[in-house]
Design a protein around this motif. Structure first.
Motif, mmCIF file in Angstrom:
data_model
loop_
_atom_site.group_PDB
_atom_site.id
_atom_site.type_symbol
_atom_site.label_atom_id
_atom_site.label_comp_id
_atom_site.label_asym_id
_atom_site.label_seq_id
_atom_site.Cartn_x
_atom_site.Cartn_y
_atom_site.Cartn_z
ATOM 1 N N SER A 258 -24.569 -16.608 22.286
ATOM 2 C CA SER A 258 -25.296 -16.173 20.910
ATOM 3 C C SER A 258 -24.481 -16.603 19.834
ATOM 4 C CB SER A 258 -25.602 -14.709 20.737
ATOM 5 O OG SER A 258 -24.314 -14.476 20.665
ATOM 6 N N ARG A 259 -25.412 -17.268 18.834
ATOM 7 C CA ARG A 259 -24.783 -17.524 17.323
ATOM 8 C C ARG A 259 -24.646 -16.892 16.167
ATOM 9 N NH1 ARG A 259 -27.403 -23.053 16.307
ATOM 10 N NH2 ARG A 259 -29.191 -22.710 17.088
ATOM 11 N N VAL A 260 -23.416 -15.777 16.236
ATOM 12 C CA VAL A 260 -23.613 -14.829 15.468
ATOM 13 C C VAL A 260 -22.761 -15.157 13.690
ATOM 14 C CG1 VAL A 260 -22.188 -12.848 15.417
ATOM 15 C CG2 VAL A 260 -23.339 -13.854 17.442
ATOM 16 N N SER A 261 -24.293 -14.671 12.743
ATOM 17 C CA SER A 261 -23.376 -15.280 11.932
ATOM 18 C C SER A 261 -22.293 -13.633 10.865
ATOM 19 C CB SER A 261 -24.680 -14.835 10.648
ATOM 20 O OG SER A 261 -24.771 -14.549 9.341
ATOM 21 N N ASN A 262 -22.022 -14.684 10.236
ATOM 22 C CA ASN A 262 -19.899 -13.695 9.481
ATOM 23 C C ASN A 262 -20.809 -13.317 8.181
ATOM 24 O OD1 ASN A 262 -19.632 -16.414 8.424
ATOM 25 N ND2 ASN A 262 -18.228 -17.074 9.182
ATOM 26 N N HIS A 263 -21.683 -13.763 7.856
ATOM 27 C CA HIS A 263 -22.586 -13.592 6.109
ATOM 28 C C HIS A 263 -22.035 -12.297 5.587
ATOM 29 C CE1 HIS A 263 -24.800 -15.107 2.938
ATOM 30 N NE2 HIS A 263 -25.537 -13.720 2.984
ATOM 31 N N LYS A 264 -22.211 -11.050 6.582
ATOM 32 C CA LYS A 264 -22.151 -9.718 5.769
ATOM 33 C C LYS A 264 -21.050 -9.354 5.110
ATOM 34 C CE LYS A 264 -22.876 -4.596 7.374
ATOM 35 N NZ LYS A 264 -23.319 -3.937 7.764
ATOM 36 N N ILE A 265 -20.174 -9.905 6.047
ATOM 37 C CA ILE A 265 -18.237 -10.098 5.897
ATOM 38 C C ILE A 265 -17.397 -11.172 4.859
ATOM 39 C CG2 ILE A 265 -16.987 -11.500 7.248
ATOM 40 C CD1 ILE A 265 -15.610 -8.753 8.075
ATOM 41 N N LYS A 266 -18.775 -11.902 4.923
ATOM 42 C CA LYS A 266 -18.305 -12.961 3.332
ATOM 43 C C LYS A 266 -19.179 -11.736 1.975
ATOM 44 C CE LYS A 266 -19.499 -16.890 5.180
ATOM 45 N NZ LYS A 266 -19.112 -18.171 5.246
ATOM 46 N N THR A 267 -20.119 -11.413 2.249
ATOM 47 C CA THR A 267 -20.911 -11.138 1.234
ATOM 48 C C THR A 267 -20.078 -9.604 1.335
ATOM 49 O OG1 THR A 267 -22.946 -11.698 2.239
ATOM 50 C CG2 THR A 267 -23.418 -10.676 0.905
ATOM 51 N N ALA A 268 -19.696 -9.373 1.452
ATOM 52 C CA ALA A 268 -18.860 -8.501 1.214
ATOM 53 C C ALA A 268 -17.101 -8.645 0.377
ATOM 54 C CB ALA A 268 -18.153 -7.519 2.187
ATOM 55 N N GLY A 269 -16.921 -9.965 0.415
ATOM 56 C CA GLY A 269 -16.441 -10.236 -0.313
ATOM 57 C C GLY A 269 -14.749 -11.018 0.461
ATOM 58 N N TYR A 270 -14.726 -11.035 1.420
ATOM 59 C CA TYR A 270 -14.007 -11.814 2.882
ATOM 60 C C TYR A 270 -14.237 -13.185 2.822
ATOM 61 C CZ TYR A 270 -10.466 -12.308 6.059
ATOM 62 O OH TYR A 270 -9.599 -13.364 6.826
ATOM 63 N N LYS A 271 -12.456 -13.786 2.354
ATOM 64 C CA LYS A 271 -12.448 -15.106 2.887
ATOM 65 C C LYS A 271 -11.648 -15.986 3.977
ATOM 66 C CE LYS A 271 -13.005 -15.883 -2.200
ATOM 67 N NZ LYS A 271 -13.873 -14.769 -1.918
ATOM 68 N N PHE A 272 -12.430 -16.043 5.153
ATOM 69 C CA PHE A 272 -11.714 -16.961 5.740
ATOM 70 C C PHE A 272 -10.544 -17.305 5.999
ATOM 71 C CE2 PHE A 272 -15.603 -14.984 7.570
ATOM 72 C CZ PHE A 272 -15.750 -14.511 9.164
ATOM 73 N N ILE A 273 -9.209 -17.304 5.995
ATOM 74 C CA ILE A 273 -8.175 -17.785 6.210
ATOM 75 C C ILE A 273 -8.481 -19.064 7.160
ATOM 76 C CG2 ILE A 273 -5.516 -18.355 7.344
ATOM 77 C CD1 ILE A 273 -5.745 -15.440 6.679
ATOM 78 N N HIS A 274 -9.349 -19.354 8.314
ATOM 79 C CA HIS A 274 -9.453 -19.811 9.049
ATOM 80 C C HIS A 274 -11.245 -20.068 9.580
ATOM 81 C CE1 HIS A 274 -5.037 -21.039 10.434
ATOM 82 N NE2 HIS A 274 -5.162 -19.424 10.039
ATOM 83 N N PRO A 275 -12.343 -20.818 9.089
ATOM 84 C CA PRO A 275 -12.924 -20.816 8.942
ATOM 85 C C PRO A 275 -14.113 -21.769 10.214
ATOM 86 C CG PRO A 275 -12.378 -22.303 6.683
ATOM 87 C CD PRO A 275 -11.265 -21.316 7.179
ATOM 88 N N GLN A 276 -13.176 -22.960 10.724
ATOM 89 C CA GLN A 276 -13.096 -23.450 11.898
ATOM 90 C C GLN A 276 -12.366 -23.176 12.541
ATOM 91 O OE1 GLN A 276 -14.623 -27.171 11.294
ATOM 92 N NE2 GLN A 276 -15.049 -26.685 9.309
ATOM 93 N N ILE A 277 -12.298 -23.116 13.467
ATOM 94 C CA ILE A 277 -11.279 -23.281 14.847
ATOM 95 C C ILE A 277 -10.008 -24.591 15.416
ATOM 96 C CG2 ILE A 277 -11.660 -25.376 16.616
ATOM 97 C CD1 ILE A 277 -12.183 -22.274 18.313
ATOM 98 N N ILE A 278 -8.820 -23.957 15.252
ATOM 99 C CA ILE A 278 -7.564 -24.912 14.990
ATOM 100 C C ILE A 278 -7.042 -25.337 16.922
ATOM 101 C CG2 ILE A 278 -5.857 -26.030 13.738
ATOM 102 C CD1 ILE A 278 -4.992 -23.017 12.666
ATOM 103 N N ALA A 279 -7.447 -26.536 16.832
ATOM 104 C CA ALA A 279 -7.467 -26.682 18.475
ATOM 105 C C ALA A 279 -5.693 -26.634 18.672
ATOM 106 C CB ALA A 279 -7.885 -27.823 18.686
#
Ligand SMILES: NC(=O)c1ccc[n+]([C@@H]2O[C@H](COP(=O)([O-])OP(=O)(O)OC[C@H]3O[C@@H](n4cnc5c(N)ncnc54)[C@H](OP(=O)(O)O)[C@@H]3O)[C@@H](O)[C@H]2O)c1
Length: 279
Positions: A258-279
Motif C-alpha cells: 500500500s502507499r500510505v500518506s504521512n500528510h496528517k502528522i505533517k499537518t499537525a506540525g511534525y517535520k521528518f528528520i529523514h523524509p527519504q530512506i538512507i541506504a
C-alpha cells in the motif's frame, strides 16, 4: 513529567534514553526478563519486571504517571503465530485499559502500531480514514489492539496510535535487514510498495505526540514509499552486494502493498528528520 514505557526494546529504549538524558523526565520502563534489568537501568530511572497481562503489576506501574508508551513486540522470531501475537499486543492492551481505570494521573497513551493493518491495497494511496484490511491473522490482532486502545479514550485520556513503517536505524540498518537477500532468487517481481521509518523519526515523533497531546491515528512512515525491488537494488548497489534475481514465474506474497500518506502528522506540525530512506 513521569512516563512509563511498556516494552523497552529497540524503540522503547531509544525513547527512554532521549527522554531521560535530554529532557530529564522520570522514566519507568518494563521488561519481561530479569536479565535485562541492569542494562535498562542505564537508560531509565526505574525498571520493573512485568508482563503486559499482569493487571495488578500494571496498576502499580501506572501510579503517578502522566503518560504511557506501549511498544511491545513478540520476542525472538517475529514470524510467530497468532496466539503469541494476541498475547503480546491484544492482552497487553486489554490489561492496560483495565489498569487505567485506577490511574487517573495518566493523560495520554501512545502506542506504536504498524501500517501493516492496511494490508494489500494494490498500491492505492491510503490515509488514516481509509478502512483497514489486514492480510493475515497477525494483522487482525494489530487492528483489534488499536480498537481496544482507542475505545479507552475519554475527555481525560488521549490515545495516540502511530502506524509505523518498517523500522530501520542505528544497529538495524537496511543492509543488515536485506543482506541475506543479496545474490538470492526471490519469488515474483518485487513490485510491491514498502514503507520505512527511521528510528530517529520514531523517537522524535513520539516526543512530538507527547508535547502536542496528539490523539487518534497517525501514519508514521517517511515521504517516499519504495517498491521492494527498487529498495533492495539500492541497498545492494550502495553496499556492493550481489544483485537479487527476481523469479517472475513464482507467486509472491504482498501483505503490505500500500502507499500510505504521512500528510496528517505533517499537518499537525511534525517535520521528518529523514523524509527519504538512507541506504
Ligand atoms: N520491526 C518493525 O519493522 C516494525 C514495523 C512496524 C511496527 N513495529 C512496531 O514497533 C514497536 C516496537 O518494535 P521494536 O522493534 O522496538 O520491538 P522489540 O525490539 O522487539 O521490543 C519489544 C519489547 O516488547 C517487550 N515484550 C514482549 N512481549 C511482552 C509482553 N507480553 N508484555 C510486556 N512486554 C513485552 C519485550 O520485552 P523484554 O524483551 O525486555 O522482555 C521487548 O523489549 C512494536 O510495537 C512493533 O510491533 C515494528
Amino acid at each position: 513529567m513521569n512516563i512509563a514505557i511498556i516494552g523497552c526494546g529497540y524503540v522503547g529504549s531509544a525513547v527512554a534514553r532521549h527522554w531521560k538524558l535530554e529532557k530529564s523526565y522520570i522514566i519507568t520502563v518494563t521488561t519481561t526478563s530479569q536479565e535485562r534489568v541492569a542494562e535498562l537501568e542505564k537508560i531509565a530511572n526505574q525498571v520493573v519486571v512485568i508482563k503486559g497481562d499482569d493487571e495488578l503489576a500494571l496498576r502499580s506501574l501506572l501510579q503517578n504517571q502522566d503518560a504511557v508508551v506501549v511498544s511491545v513486540a513478540p520476542k525472538g522470531d517475529r514470524q510467530v503465530d497468532a496466539n503469541v501475537y494476541e498475547q503480546t499486543y491484544l492482552r497487553t492492551a486489554q490489561t492496560l485499559v483495565a489498569a487505567l481505570q485506577h490511574a487517573p494521573s495518566v493523560k495520554q497513551v501512545i502506542y506504536t502500531g504498524s501500517y501493516s493493518v492496511y494490508g494489500d491495497s494494490k498500491s492505492v494511496w491510503l490515509d488514516e480514514q481509509s478502512p483497514v484490511a489486514p492480510a493475515n491473522s497477525n494483522g487482525q490482532v494489530l487492528c483489534d489492539t488499536e480498537q481496544v486502545l482507542l475505545q479507552a479514550a475519554n475527555p481525560h485520556l488521549k490515545v495516540c496510535i502511530l502506524r509505523l513503517g518498517g523500522i530501520y536505524g542505528e544497529a538495524r540498518e537496511l543492509v543488515k535487514i536485506f543482506s541475506r537477500w543479496a545474490g538470492t532468487t526471490r519469488p515474483g517481481k518485487g513490485e510491491y510498495f514498502t514503507h520505512w521509518i527511521h528510528l530517529e523519526d520514531i523517537v522524535s515523533a513520539i516526543d512530538f505526540a507527547l508535547l502536542n497531546q496528539l490523539q487518534g491515528i497517525y501514519n508514521l512512515v517517511n515521504d517516499v514509499p519504495m517498491m521492494a525491488r527498487d529498495l533492495v537494488e539500492l541497498v545492494c548497489e550502495h553496499h556492493n552486494l550481489p544483485k537479487v534475481i527476481w523469479d517472475e514465474s513464482a507467486d509472491e506474497v504482498k501483505p503490505y502493498n500500500s502507499r500510505v500518506s504521512n500528510h496528517k502528522i505533517k499537518t499537525a506540525g511534525y517535520k521528518f528528520i529523514h523524509p527519504q530512506i538512507i541506504a
